[in-house]
Design an enzyme around this catalytic site. Structure first.
Site, PDB file in Angstrom:
ATOM      1  N   ARG A 212      50.752  31.132  26.992  1.00 12.57           N
ATOM      2  CA  ARG A 212      49.992  31.684  25.859  1.00 12.57           C
ATOM      3  C   ARG A 212      50.908  31.715  24.639  1.00 12.57           C
ATOM      4  NH1 ARG A 212      45.643  35.151  28.301  1.00 12.57           N
ATOM      5  NH2 ARG A 212      45.285  33.988  30.228  1.00 12.57           N
ATOM      6  N   GLU A 214      51.502  33.556  22.280  1.00 11.84           N
ATOM      7  CA  GLU A 214      51.330  34.924  21.779  1.00 11.84           C
ATOM      8  C   GLU A 214      52.189  35.093  20.532  1.00 11.84           C
ATOM      9  OE1 GLU A 214      49.294  37.103  22.918  1.00 11.84           O
ATOM     10  OE2 GLU A 214      48.897  36.591  25.025  1.00 11.84           O
ATOM     11  N   ARG A 220      54.933  43.795  26.675  1.00 13.37           N
ATOM     12  CA  ARG A 220      54.095  43.343  27.795  1.00 13.37           C
ATOM     13  C   ARG A 220      53.552  41.926  27.624  1.00 13.37           C
ATOM     14  NH1 ARG A 220      48.368  46.136  27.609  1.00 13.37           N
ATOM     15  NH2 ARG A 220      47.705  45.473  25.570  1.00 13.37           N
ATOM     16  N   HIS A 221      53.903  41.287  26.503  1.00 15.36           N
ATOM     17  CA  HIS A 221      53.459  39.908  26.283  1.00 15.36           C
ATOM     18  C   HIS A 221      54.628  38.945  26.300  1.00 15.36           C
ATOM     19  CE1 HIS A 221      49.884  41.898  24.452  1.00 15.36           C
ATOM     20  NE2 HIS A 221      49.287  40.918  25.098  1.00 15.36           N
ATOM     21  N   GLU A 357      46.840  47.061  31.282  1.00 12.68           N
ATOM     22  CA  GLU A 357      46.008  46.071  31.968  1.00 12.68           C
ATOM     23  C   GLU A 357      46.920  45.143  32.772  1.00 12.68           C
ATOM     24  OE1 GLU A 357      43.745  43.370  29.374  1.00 12.68           O
ATOM     25  OE2 GLU A 357      44.220  41.869  30.898  1.00 12.68           O
ATOM     26  N   SER A 360      42.312  40.957  34.807  1.00 10.29           N
ATOM     27  CA  SER A 360      40.926  41.011  34.367  1.00 10.29           C
ATOM     28  C   SER A 360      40.142  39.959  35.116  1.00 10.29           C
ATOM     29  CB  SER A 360      40.809  40.853  32.854  1.00 10.29           C
ATOM     30  OG  SER A 360      41.169  39.560  32.485  1.00 10.29           O
ATOM     31  N   ARG A 408      53.574  41.590  35.155  1.00 13.15           N
ATOM     32  CA  ARG A 408      53.114  42.946  34.808  1.00 13.15           C
ATOM     33  C   ARG A 408      52.958  43.799  36.053  1.00 13.15           C
ATOM     34  NH1 ARG A 408      48.550  42.810  30.061  1.00 13.15           N
ATOM     35  NH2 ARG A 408      49.750  41.603  28.549  1.00 13.15           N
TER      36      ARG A 408
END
Ligand code: AMO
Length: 434
Positions: A212, A214, A220-221, A357, A360, A408
């Site tokens: 990703r 980001e 957390r990323h 999170e 998902s 995570r």
């Protein structure tokens, strides 16, 4: 608990023992000198009474630099002065690689080095037992995930990481020049795991890299993470998926608590295994909760780091570390998620762990015409997904699944302050090496 005694680096020949490891520390008291040798399993004391061993050997061992890689051969003696209960009196040694000085990072220094210094010298950072223990636990967690998935009839698959279209939104796609054609690094195995639902492999999982782009630098990323994806066909409802993910996470926690004890002890951690079933909150409930606490969010907004943290605090007070947040507005979720007919909601959920999170998922739209409508509603071009869509034209069963960030998960199990602590060589906006 294993120790350097159980290490494969110890060999016995003719009554002598050879121990291979790193020179952690040397204390020369004049008449006697002590060298602490460390390997993956622990430390052993090499005791050198000056009068009893060869002067040249005493000299060479005593002047070794810290963290040099050596093999020391000698006789093992019982000792009530050492934690291990034995010490080694050396008769010879071999120097494999002398460590340069100064060290870029201390292994036993009490002072905490900056994260950047640690990551720049990760090979040395990992020599610290408490850093290495994180990756022993991570390795176990991955093994336990696979074990639980296979036990539940899932097939372990590998899908392409160089792809022609993204599934999780254009903003975080990394472009690749693929022999003059536009390609991307896979953000998730989403499209492939769904296509497999139309094949005979009706329960699949994958643990692989996901990319990703980001643009935010948060704790957390990262731009490359390990994604644990599951997808299952013939489901009746999204709760079937939630029950499965819960079973997998429970297996990981229960077994880690037992099998990971040695490493957890090094970290001073216990694994708390939450009661099942995990509570299910709705998105609307959570939104109301965080708005009441002062966060300026509106319907459809991501709860974000702060919102998730606030919900986590409320849940922690009730003794719940793991909980689902379900019924997200359809507009907040990707095209492949099924809408809840007659509402603006969707069959989707997140699994949050200690206010963050970690996963998902949801039930997917398996009906071809409805899926087309959702792609168009999201402003995407069905032509970009034509081969994915083909799999929906010839008997696609109802299905659902999830994606979970392994990094995570591990960082939350161990209460690590930053997801990078659970990644050997993290990638983020400012880090491309080592
Ligand atoms: P999502 O985009 O929510 O869903 O990602 C799933 C999980 O992957 C982890 N994750 C990350 N971890 C670290 N750094 C990042 N930049 C990052 N981005 C995501 C999180 C997150 O919960 N295809 C869907 C899943 C599905 O529906 O099956 C997806 O990718 O832990």
């Amino acid at each position: 608990m294993t120790s350097i005694r159980d290490s494969g680096n110890i060999s016995k020949e003719d009554g002598t023992v050879t121990v291979k490891g790193w020179v952690q520390d040397i204390r020369n008291l004049g008449g006697i000198s002590f060298l602490t040798l460390r390997d993956r399993h622990g430390t052993i004391q090499i005791t050198m009474p000056k009068k009893k061993i060869d002067p040249e050997l005493f000299e060479s061992l005593t002047k070794l630099s810290r963290e040099s890689a050596v093999a020391v051969t000698g006789e093992v003696k019982e000792s009530n002065q050492t934690a291990l209960g034995v010490e080694l009196i050396p008769s010879s040694f071999e120097l494999y690689n002398e460590a340069a000085t100064p060290l870029p990072l201390g292994v036993i220094d009490k002072v905490n080095a900056e994260m950047d210094t640690r990551l720049n010298n990760r090979f040395m950072d990992l020599r610290k037992p408490e850093v290495r223990a994180v990756f022993e636990i991570r390795s176990m967690a991955i093994e336990l995930i696979s074990e639980a998935m296979i036990k539940n009839g899932f097939v372990n698959v590998s899908t392409p990481k160089i792809v022609a279209s993204g599934a999780e939104g254009g903003a975080t796609l990394f472009s690749v020049d693929y022999f003059g054609k536009q390609a991307y690094l896979a953000q998730s195995p989403q499209l492939y795991k769904q296509m497999l639902m139309s094949s005979g492999l009706d329960k699949v999982f994958e643990i692989g890299p996901a990319f990703r782009a980001e643009h935010s630098n948060t704790n957390r990323h990262v731009t490359e993470f390990a994604s644990f994806d599951g997808e299952m066909a013939w489901i009746e409802k999204e709760e079937d998926v939630m029950a499965m993910i819960e079973e997998i996470v429970d297996h990981v926690l229960v077994q880690l608590k037992e099998r990971g004890k040695e490493h957890l002890d090094i970290l001073g951690k216990d694994v708390v295994v939450p009661k099942r079933p995990y509570p299910v909150l709705t998105y609307t409930e959570c939104l109301r909760m965080v708005v009441d606490m002062g966060l300026p969010l509106k319907n459809g907004d991501d709860l974000g780091t702060e919102g998730e943290k606030l919900v986590g605090d409320v849940m922690a007070e009730k003794g719940n570390e793991l909980y689902f947040i379900a019924e997200y507005p359809e507009e907040a979720k990707p095209f492949y998620i099924m809408e809840k007919e007659g509402t603006d909601l969707s069959f989707s959920f997140d699994l949050d762990y200690k206010g963050q999170e970690i996963s998902s998922g949801g039930q997917r739209e398996h009906r071809y015409p409805e899926l087309l409508k959702r792609i168009e509603k999201k402003g995407l071009d069905p032509k970009d997904f034509d081969q994915y869509l083909d799999a929906f034209k010839y008997g696609m069963p109802p299905h659902g699944g999830w994606g979970m960030g392994v990094d995570r998960l591990v960082s939350k199990i161990l209460d690590l302050p930053n997801v990078r602590e659970a990644i050997l060589f993290p990638r983020d906006m400012s880090r491309l090496t080592p």
